[in-house]
Enzyme design. Sequence first.
Site, mmCIF file in Angstrom:
data_model
loop_
_atom_site.group_PDB
_atom_site.id
_atom_site.type_symbol
_atom_site.label_atom_id
_atom_site.label_comp_id
_atom_site.label_asym_id
_atom_site.label_seq_id
_atom_site.Cartn_x
_atom_site.Cartn_y
_atom_site.Cartn_z
ATOM 1 N N SER A 16 -46.191 17.312 -30.771
ATOM 2 C CA SER A 16 -47.444 18.414 -30.863
ATOM 3 C C SER A 16 -49.382 16.619 -30.418
ATOM 4 C CB SER A 16 -47.618 18.362 -32.491
ATOM 5 O OG SER A 16 -49.144 18.895 -32.331
ATOM 6 N N HIS A 54 -47.378 23.219 -27.619
ATOM 7 C CA HIS A 54 -47.260 23.718 -28.565
ATOM 8 C C HIS A 54 -47.809 25.275 -27.121
ATOM 9 C CE1 HIS A 54 -47.665 22.459 -32.861
ATOM 10 N NE2 HIS A 54 -48.639 21.787 -31.826
ATOM 11 N N GLU A 63 -43.210 25.419 -29.244
ATOM 12 C CA GLU A 63 -42.964 24.640 -30.177
ATOM 13 C C GLU A 63 -41.369 24.204 -30.298
ATOM 14 O OE1 GLU A 63 -44.789 27.318 -32.825
ATOM 15 O OE2 GLU A 63 -47.174 26.606 -32.066
#
Lengths: 275, 275
Positions: A137, A179, A206
Amino acid sequence: MSVIPNRGPRRRGHLIPIGGAEDKIGTRAILSQVLELSGGNRARLLIIPTASSIPVESGNVYCRVFTELGAAAAEVIDVRNRQQANDPGLERLFDGVTGIFFTGGDQMRLLSLLGGTLLAEKIIEAFASGITVSGTSAGASALSEHMIAFGRSGSSPSQRMVQLAPGFGLTDCMTIDQHFRQRDRLGRLMTAVAYNPSLLGIGIDEDTAFVIAPGDDCWVIGSGSVTIIDGSELEHTNIATMTQHHSIAVTGMKVHVLTSGYRYHLGTRQPCPPA
Amino acid sequence: MSVIPNRGPRRRGHLIPIGGAEDKIGTRAILSQVLELSGGNRARLLIIPTASSIPVESGNVYCRVFTELGAAAAEVIDVRNRQQANDPGLERLFDGVTGIFFTGGDQMRLLSLLGGTLLAEKIIEAFASGITVSGTSAGASALSEHMIAFGRSGSSPSQRMVQLAPGFGLTDCMTIDQHFRQRDRLGRLMTAVAYNPSLLGIGIDEDTAFVIAPGDDCWVIGSGSVTIIDGSELEHTNIATMTQHHSIAVTGMKVHVLTSGYRYHLGTRQPCPPA
């Protein structure tokens, strides 16, 4: 600012950006691969949770998973301010380390707190010496020289849709988004590439990772896909003539969407299906 | 993306960002210095006016000035689209060239049109081989790896006040701003350094230049000043916790304001008064 070109003879480690929300309780395919490329059961990992607003909890989650998967050691470096990040005592933590892992959170926190500090310097040195560096992330975005700091969602590009800031600079040929499918980020990645089409855009879903080996060979693992935006044959964009937030035109942008097992070569910019 | 680290053993040319609006009819101190560092009366200059919305006129102005100052040759490369910037015929224009000069205009036009093309590659190669590269206004911003693309005016920093994009990457340790005092750009330069304090902020006034020699020694020439923002001892910033457009706090940011004759060393980050 210490940039390590992705092409060229300099030694460097594997670089593993992960799109966030990777499996931590099932087969854990991505974190197992991180561990394997960090030395397997001889791995000594440093976990850097500085991006997170709850660094102790975030760091401990990864310590536990890597230990369960068989790492020889996993330790959290919990620095809360720039003074701590400049503490010479940090140096000894790098003795014998075989892998470095950045948790998620906010990449601006990570860089504004660590940029230019001794800790950042040690991480860059470790990578240059061949140590594997991975991040999920925010920790994935932060790995590249040109880091996506903020941006708007949406599938088509528009002026000022994305804002870049300097990252750790472990690769300088790409910008990394995460994401990707879940937060609808294709438009902002295309905008980043339109800014300067020499930059490769890497959008990672993800539970998906893009493993970049030292020899420029890359591969995808995980349950989602990696979207590659290649502007090298871009013919035209009107990005410089549009005003703030207007849609922009691009022609000749090349897109690859690669799933687990697909490979990609950074030097030739060629994707390759699984054997 | 081809990054040339500012420190290290690699050969490279002088790099001369100019803050815009440099004298073109009086003593022409800055353009004379550009010419001198590009080979003096043996100089063969390529003028790149791609940033300008009136490229022919902009290019011709500099051709005339450099010829009047005694250059052996000055030629404009007028490419209007990416196809032209990829024309293999451009290569021969670089034979015997001793200096490259970027006019002002819009740095986003420059990078979205030239980034990743053959012409950009030839410029980077020429610089790496020791050729002097200079640029004024937009042409100054475009020289660095982290380029200020847009931003707001004002003397104190705020969240998202500045937007960065990848530039030509001829230096990777600094970001360059221009028309600095005239357009009140201190706040946005401090914001850029707060993003990642490893980056040095260089704000150049109009009719002023910051000459960066291959050995990391720099000096100021011209009628204004160069403001250097050094975040290496930055203690704290709350940039990651503030929302869009709010004022941000920074503590321990170091500022130097240097006028003509002052020197600065990029390696040690030390300014030095005129002898």
